[in-house]
Scaffold this motif. Structure first.
Motif: not given
Lengths: 603, 210
Positions: B27, B199, B202-203
């Motif tokens: 992350n 992003r 993944a976050a």
């Protein structure tokens, strides 16, 4: 309109000039969420005829021309491209064609890449709430524009808000980043504020501002509590540390602030008794039994010892001269011999200096004090204690000079520029021969002293050293007259010998050694005794007549001297005479005083 | 049996920890990569604006078409629906491929920037250099991300760049410079978009950011 009637087409119906439409102009294209986009154009002059507008576009890598799929959704003169028709990272070549009955006109082409024309909608649901948690502040919160898909990360929005009062001109702007709330501090109390929010994609255009949201700050007094709390705690801490330090160093602080007062160091003096307040007991230890000797004055009254100076010598007292005398004699005194101030030659000088107006008396004598001179009180005492002295009627204060002359031929000792203080020495010789006295008597006159009682200070043992000038004019040889041819000779009290005898030494002694040296004088006068009325009886040397002398306030003087100058006990230093002591020696008292009880009629 | 089960349990715990830690690290890596790509695109936009300030109008006519960019052959998702359907490793490889394709051209731009017939060629020169540095950093970062993601295959597309010179005369040099830059600007936007999608994917622990 008429100027445009170039074509000269004149319609009968409209009765007007008409022409082909003007070129339309594409004003802008925008994509609110990076998924669709809209283009707007500006129509030109329609030429007086109903004109239709069509938008055509072409993608960069193909020649196919497409027409706008939707002219309505976005309003008038717009073209809306929906999701299916929108592609990113491809250039759209867009043109607008205006067509009317007379012709058409094509706008300039515009290259559009949807990725670069992103402008989101305004944020929604802006709320501003006053929070009173730590000092009132406003918490502004909002939501993302509905259409933007930030959840998947397809579009990233950054927010901004601005605040101002209704009346203010300038907005206060704050950047909120990607978050959807913001705390606004330091807003003025009791005022109404308006808040607006807008957003922007990471690479794109700012949205429009939202409609203002109003918020009213409550009326409050800013209490910067935390600062004051910190200050208070800090000062308490400091005070505690200081108190503890003071407590630890209690003793040294006390020593610094209240230095110990030196107590009296008198032998035999009991401090505790003094504290208890019984003064009689305290001083009782100081009192010598039997001293002063309680002998009647009458027994002790002897004739005054009159000492005359050479009248040629100008010994008129002068204040200035006195100071000179005092200074001079003081300088001549010897510091080491122990004679000190008590033994000073200028003791009387000093004393008389204060009290004396300086009169030119022909009876000027130097008197040598071994002790403090008479003070004002003493002067009265001195006065009073001379009942029997004929000269006392002059008002001369009789001091305690220890003066005795050695039977030397008359010659004058001239102290350079010394104007002595004159003291009258009570005659110690028998009054039977008053006129023969001059040579036999040493008279020390204290003149003008009673009048200057007030000015009479206690020069104490420190100061006055006066010379006792004595007329040492041959005591053996009877002098013809008293005053005129009296010769005076200085005698110096040199020390008190262990037997408490005052040894005098004439200053005119040729054998006299320089000051300060211990020498045994041939001529000396001894203190024979001290009378009860503090009269010092001098004793001449063995072959001299003993001369009694009155001394006034010997005891008190001595006592004062003692008290005033503890480090210098008033002990006149008398050098031991070679010639031995007279038979009737003086009895020495325990406390250093001579015993006046021993009388010796020596003449 | 208990020993074996204990061992299995320990291994599972370790793997979970590893994955968790890796997830966090991934992350952060992607966050950092997104920041770099954002910077990259901003730089290229500002460079383009600098160039446009004194661009001869005739040059625009001479400008080659954007399809002439050497990276146009790469198949990429063109809208959101397509992009969201692409798996992460493919998105990553697309981003990396694009990035790799621009190493050489940027070197050429760098070398030619100093001699550019433009009043602001100094600024352009410095920005180009900065662009080069950023690309190198991002390349390295994306390689880490790739390693962290644990993809099996590394299918990077090759996008060769054969041009050694921007042109002989000043105008063509300027025009070609501008053209190359515009291609790069677009590609940097693609990279940035893809990485930001990655992003957010993944976050999962920070939903407020996405």
């Amino acid at each position: 309109r008429f100027s445009r009637c170039d074509a000269l087409i004149y319609t009968m119906v409209l009765n007007d000039c008409v022409s082909a439409p003007d070129k339309p102009r594409l004003t802008s294209c925008r994509s609110p969420e990076k998924e669709t986009f809209t283009c707007w154009w500006e129509p030109g002059d329609d030429g007086g005829l109903p004109t239709t507008y069509a938008l055509y576009y072409r993608l960069e890598n193909s020649e196919t021309v497409y027409e706008c799929p939707d002219y309505r959704t976005a309003g008038e003169n717009s073209c809306f491209f929906n999701k299916n028709d929108t592609s990113l990272w491809i250039n759209y070549n867009i043109t607008v064609v205006a067509t009317n009955a007379l012709g058409k006109n094509i706008s300039d082409p515009v290259e559009v890449d949807v990725a670069y024309i992103v402008q989101p909608n305004t944020p929604e649901n802006v709320t501003a709430v006053v929070v009173d948690d730590q000092g009132p502040f406003v918490r502004v919160s909002w939501e993302k524009p509905r259409t933007a898909d930030t959840r998947s990360g397809w579009i990233t929005l950054l927010y901004q808000l601005r605040v101002k009062q209704e009346k203010d001109k300038e907005w206060e702007e704050y950047d909120a980043g990607m978050q959807k709330y913001y705390n606004v501090f330091s807003l003025h109390p009791d005022k109404e504020f308006m808040v607006q929010v807008r957003c922007k994609p990471d690479h794109g255009f700012w949205s429009e501002w939202t409609q203002p949201t109003y918020v009213k700050m409550p009326d409050y007094i800013p209490r910067e509590r935390s600062l004051w709390i910190i200050i208070t705690i800090f000062s308490i801490f400091i005070i505690l540390i200081l108190t503890w330090t003071l407590n630890v160093k209690r003793n040294s602080v006390k020593l610094c602030l209240l230095p110990p007062v030196p107590g009296p160091k008198i032998k035999g003096f009991d401090k505790q008794l003094l504290k208890s307040g019984k003064s009689e007991e305290v001083f009782s230890s100081l009192v010598i039994q039997g001293f002063p000797p309680t002998i009647g004055y009458d027994d002790l009254l002897v004739e005054y010892l009159e000492v005359y100076d050479n009248e040629e010598q100008e010994l008129v007292l002068d204040s200035k001269d006195l100071s000179e005398v005092c200074m001079k004699s003081k300088s001549l005194s010897d510091c080491d011999s122990g004679r000190g101030s008590c033994d000073s030659r200028t003791l009387l000088l000093e004393k008389c200096m204060e009290g004396r107006e300086g009169s030119g008396s022909d009876q000027h004598q130097y008197s040598q004090h071994g002790e403090t001179s008479c003070t004002s009180t003493e002067s009265s005492e001195c006065q009073g204690l001379e009942p029997g002295s004929p000269e006392s009627s002059d008002g001369r204060v009789k001091t305690w000079p220890v003066v005795f002359s050695s039977p030397q031929p008359h010659h004058h000792y001239q102290v350079e520029a010394v104007k002595p203080v004159y003291h009258s020495v009570p005659e110690i010789l028998n009054r039977s021969s008053p006129h023969a006295m001059p040579t036999n008597y040493h008279q020390l006159h204290h003149q003008d002293i009673p009048q200057q009682e007030g000015r009479f200070s206690k020069p104490a043992c420190r100061h006055s050293q006066s010379y006792n000038q004595f007329n040492l004019d041959g005591l053996d040889t009877p002098a013809p007259g008293v005053s005129p041819s009296r010769s005076l000779e200085y005698v110096e009290v040199q020390r008190v010998n262990p037997e408490n005898m005052l040894l005098l030494r004439p200053l005119s002694d040729p054998n006299r050694e320089p000051e300060g040296s211990d020498y045994a004088g041939e001529d000396y006068s001894k203190v024979k005794e001290v009378t009860s009325n503090n009269i010092l009886l001098l004793q001449r040397d063995t072959y001299h007549q003993c001369v009694d002398d009155y001394s006034q306030d010997l005891d008190s003087q001595a006592g004062q001297c003692t008290t005033q100058q503890p480090p210098h006990p008033c002990k006149p230093v008398i050098y031991q005479s070679n010639s031995g002591m007279p038979q009737e020696g003086m009895r020495v008292m325990g406390n250093g005083y001579v015993d006046s009880t021993v009388l010796m009629p020596s003449y | 049996m208990t020993q074996g089960s204990r061992l299995y349990f320990a291994v599972a715990v370790l793997m979970c920890a590893f994955v968790t830690i890796n997830g966090v690290v991934l992350n952060d890596l992607l966050e950092r990569a997104s920041q770099l790509s954002d910077k990259l695109h901003s730089l290229s936009t500002s460079l383009t604006n600098d160039l446009d300030s004194h661009f001869p109008p005739v040059g625009r006519a001479m400008m080659p078409r954007p399809s002439m960019c050497h990276t146009s052959s790469l198949q990429i998702p063109n809208d959101k629906d397509q992009a969201l359907k692409v798996p992460e490793d493919e998105l990553l490889s697309l981003a990396r491929s694009l990035l790799l394709a621009w190493s050489d051209p940027l070197a050429l731009l760098s070398s030619e920037a100093s001699s550019l017939a433009h009043p602001e060629h100094n600024t352009i020169n410095s920005k180009t250099k900065e662009l080069q540095d950023n690309i190198n950093s991002l390349e390295a970062g994306l390689e880490h991300v790739f390693n962290k993601m644990g993809s099996t295959s590394d299918n990077l597309s090759s996008l060769p760049f054969y041009i050694n010179s921007l042109g002989q005369d000043k105008t063509s040099q300027l025009v070609n410079f501008h053209f190359l830059l515009s291609c790069f600007r677009r590609d940097s936007h693609k990279i940035d978009s893809f990485l930001k999608v990655l992003r957010c994917r993944a976050a999962k622990k920070r939903p407020e950011m996405c």
